[in-house]
Design an enzyme around this catalytic site. Structure first.
Site, PDB file in Angstrom:
ATOM      1  N   ARG A  51       0.867  -1.180   0.000  1.00  0.00           N
ATOM      2  CA  ARG A  51       0.000   0.000   0.000  1.00  0.00           C
ATOM      3  C   ARG A  51       0.901   1.226   0.000  1.00  0.00           C
ATOM      4  O   ARG A  51       2.114   1.102   0.106  1.00  0.00           O
ATOM      5  CB  ARG A  51      -1.028  -0.014   1.155  1.00  0.00           C
ATOM      6  CG  ARG A  51      -0.670  -0.713   2.407  1.00  0.00           C
ATOM      7  CD  ARG A  51       0.477  -0.101   3.146  1.00  0.00           C
ATOM      8  NE  ARG A  51       0.294   1.342   3.318  1.00  0.00           N
ATOM      9  CZ  ARG A  51       1.265   2.206   3.517  1.00  0.00           C
ATOM     10  NH1 ARG A  51       2.543   1.811   3.552  1.00  0.00           N
ATOM     11  NH2 ARG A  51       1.037   3.490   3.667  1.00  0.00           N
ATOM     12  N   ALA A  53       0.741   5.144  -2.189  1.00  0.00           N
ATOM     13  CA  ALA A  53       0.516   5.452  -3.603  1.00  0.00           C
ATOM     14  C   ALA A  53       1.690   5.088  -4.521  1.00  0.00           C
ATOM     15  O   ALA A  53       1.509   4.374  -5.515  1.00  0.00           O
ATOM     16  CB  ALA A  53       0.141   6.926  -3.743  1.00  0.00           C
ATOM     17  N   ASP A 238      -2.119  10.814  -2.204  1.00  0.00           N
ATOM     18  CA  ASP A 238      -2.519   9.781  -3.163  1.00  0.00           C
ATOM     19  C   ASP A 238      -2.932  10.369  -4.507  1.00  0.00           C
ATOM     20  O   ASP A 238      -2.900   9.692  -5.527  1.00  0.00           O
ATOM     21  CB  ASP A 238      -3.664   8.945  -2.592  1.00  0.00           C
ATOM     22  CG  ASP A 238      -3.134   8.014  -1.515  1.00  0.00           C
ATOM     23  OD1 ASP A 238      -2.913   8.480  -0.386  1.00  0.00           O
ATOM     24  OD2 ASP A 238      -2.879   6.840  -1.843  1.00  0.00           O
TER      25      ASP A 238
HETATM   26  O1  MRU Z   1      -4.443   3.018   2.261  1.00  0.00           O
HETATM   27  P1  MRU Z   1      -2.971   3.273   2.093  1.00  0.00           P
HETATM   28  O2  MRU Z   1      -2.137   2.716   3.202  1.00  0.00           O
HETATM   29  O3  MRU Z   1      -2.494   2.864   0.718  1.00  0.00           O
HETATM   30  O4  MRU Z   1      -2.844   4.852   2.171  1.00  0.00           O
HETATM   31  C1  MRU Z   1      -1.565   5.413   2.066  1.00  0.00           C
HETATM   32  C2  MRU Z   1      -1.571   6.884   2.201  1.00  0.00           C
HETATM   33  O5  MRU Z   1      -2.591   7.521   2.335  1.00  0.00           O
HETATM   34  C3  MRU Z   1      -0.249   7.576   2.070  1.00  0.00           C
HETATM   35  O6  MRU Z   1      -0.201   8.708   2.874  1.00  0.00           O
HETATM   36  C4  MRU Z   1      -0.053   7.988   0.601  1.00  0.00           C
HETATM   37  O7  MRU Z   1      -0.280   6.912  -0.241  1.00  0.00           O
HETATM   38  C5  MRU Z   1       1.294   8.527   0.366  1.00  0.00           C
HETATM   39  S1  MRU Z   1       2.529   7.262   0.461  1.00  0.00           S
HETATM   40  C6  MRU Z   1       3.997   7.961   0.074  1.00  0.00           C
END
Ligand code: MRU
EC number: 5.3.1.23
Length: 347
Positions: A51, A53, A238
């Site tokens: 997980r 982005a 994201d």
């Molecule tokens: O649901 P997730 O864990 O994929 O959410 C991740 C986030 O919201 C992060 O803050 C975002 O992807 C930035 S990662 C560099």
């Protein structure tokens, strides 16, 4: 100097297979799972094995390599058609992080130039996406840390470190650089309900790097800020729309509102693969909604009254007007507006 603070990779290509650290098991267990096809790769993205982005985008790029391998084996002359179904499955694995479709489009753009077996060309492209992401993170780490005063305490949300990216991290890259350079003395991390990315992943990464970290429940953020010792909130993203609105982990918007009220600065750190010029503002972003069980249960145990319902949007949108600076590898934009964001979209 900052190299010391870069310790792990969540997405690894080795022996012709894709390996992912199973982030659902951290920090108790550090397990790798191997993937040899695109469908399982899409499922791993959907199920949160991987997980964050940029890490999702990089994983999808390697998923295209696996999809191309299968398509070429099935129909060497027609693999570009055969691969379409796997591309669609990968694209639909999670909706909010634009990095996923960005990576798929970048891979797909190469198809027409390939003659013969596509695997080596596509593998090189996926590896390049990962290497570029790591390089962007180092650059943003330096750029973002430049905004911090000496001896700062900062607050971060979710996980934006090596686990969420090609390596090193976005917001956590700024924190790593800031700590290495003496700008940051202490990090507060939101636990980040319901998946606990802050408690399980961010705290784990920081502890491994010997960066002092204190975990808080989200509800403690206002009091922490009122006590006056947080200078910046630093988060990832994201999807960032043309006007500078930012989709990020649910709870980010609350932090931005609290930060403005308490005179705390708010920084968003993301590579340009997170920018979405197609959307004029954040109201157009598709926000992923996940199952009620993620809120009603923990570790397989019910934690809520039987019969209670749960609402589980997993991202929110922070309006540009609450953001002090957006840091990308193409430069930083202070007090973002559509006009100021142009420099990132065309650079
Ligand atoms: O649901 P997730 O864990 O994929 O959410 C991740 C986030 O919201 C992060 O803050 C975002 O992807 C930035 S990662 C560099």
């Amino acid at each position: 100097m900052t190299q010391h603070y870069d310790t792990l990779r969540a997405v690894i290509w080795q022996d012709n297979q894709l390996y992912l650290i199973d982030q659902r098991k951290l920090p108790q267990e550090h397990q790798l799972i191997s993937l040899d096809n695109a469908q399982d790769t899409a499922k791993a993205i959907h199920d949160m094995v991987v997980r964050g982005a940029p890490a999702i985008g990089i994983t999808a790029a390697y998923g295209v390599v696996l999809a191309a391998r299968a398509a070429y084996q099935q129909s060497p002359d027609n693999w570009m058609v055969t691969i379409a179904k796997d591309m669609e499955i990968l694209a639909n694995s999670r909706p909010t992080a634009v990095n996923l479709c960005w990576a798929l489009q970048r891979m797909q753009a190469l198809f027409s130039q390939i003659t013969g077996n596509p695997e080596s060309v596509l593998l090189a492209a996926a590896q390049k996406i990962q290497a570029e992401d790591i390089a962007a993170n180092y650059f943003m780490g330096e750029l973002g840390a430049g905004f911090l005063p000496e001896k700062s305490c900062v607050l971060t949300h979710c996980n934006t470190g090596s686990l969420a990216t090609g390596g090193y991290g976005t917001a956590l890259g700024v924190i790593r650089n800031g700590y290495a350079g003496g700008k940051i003395t202490h990090v507060y991390a939101d636990e980040t309900r319901p998946w606990l990315q802050g408690a399980r992943l961010t705290a784990w990464e920081l502890v491994q790097d010997n960066i002092p970290v204190t975990l808080i429940v989200e509800g403690a953020a206002a009091t922490l800020m009122r006590q006056g010792n947080i200078s910046w909130v630093i988060v990832g993203a994201d999807r960032i729309t043309a006007n500078g609105d930012v989709a990020n982990k649910i709870g980010t918007y609350s932090l931005a509102v609290l930060a403005r009220y308490h005179g705390v600065k708010f920084m968003v750190v993301a590579p340009s693969s997170t920018l979405d010029a197609q959307l004029s503002d954040g109201s157009q972003i598709v926000i992923e909604s996940r199952s009620q069980a993620e809120v009603l249960m923990m570790n397989g145990q019910a934690i809520a009254a039987t019969g209670a319902q749960a609402w589980n949007p997993v991202f929110d949108v922070t309006p540009a007007e609450l953001i002090d600076v957006i840091v990308t590898e193409k430069g930083a934009v202070e007090k973002p507006t559509t006009e100021k964001m142009q420099k990132l979209f065309i650079a």
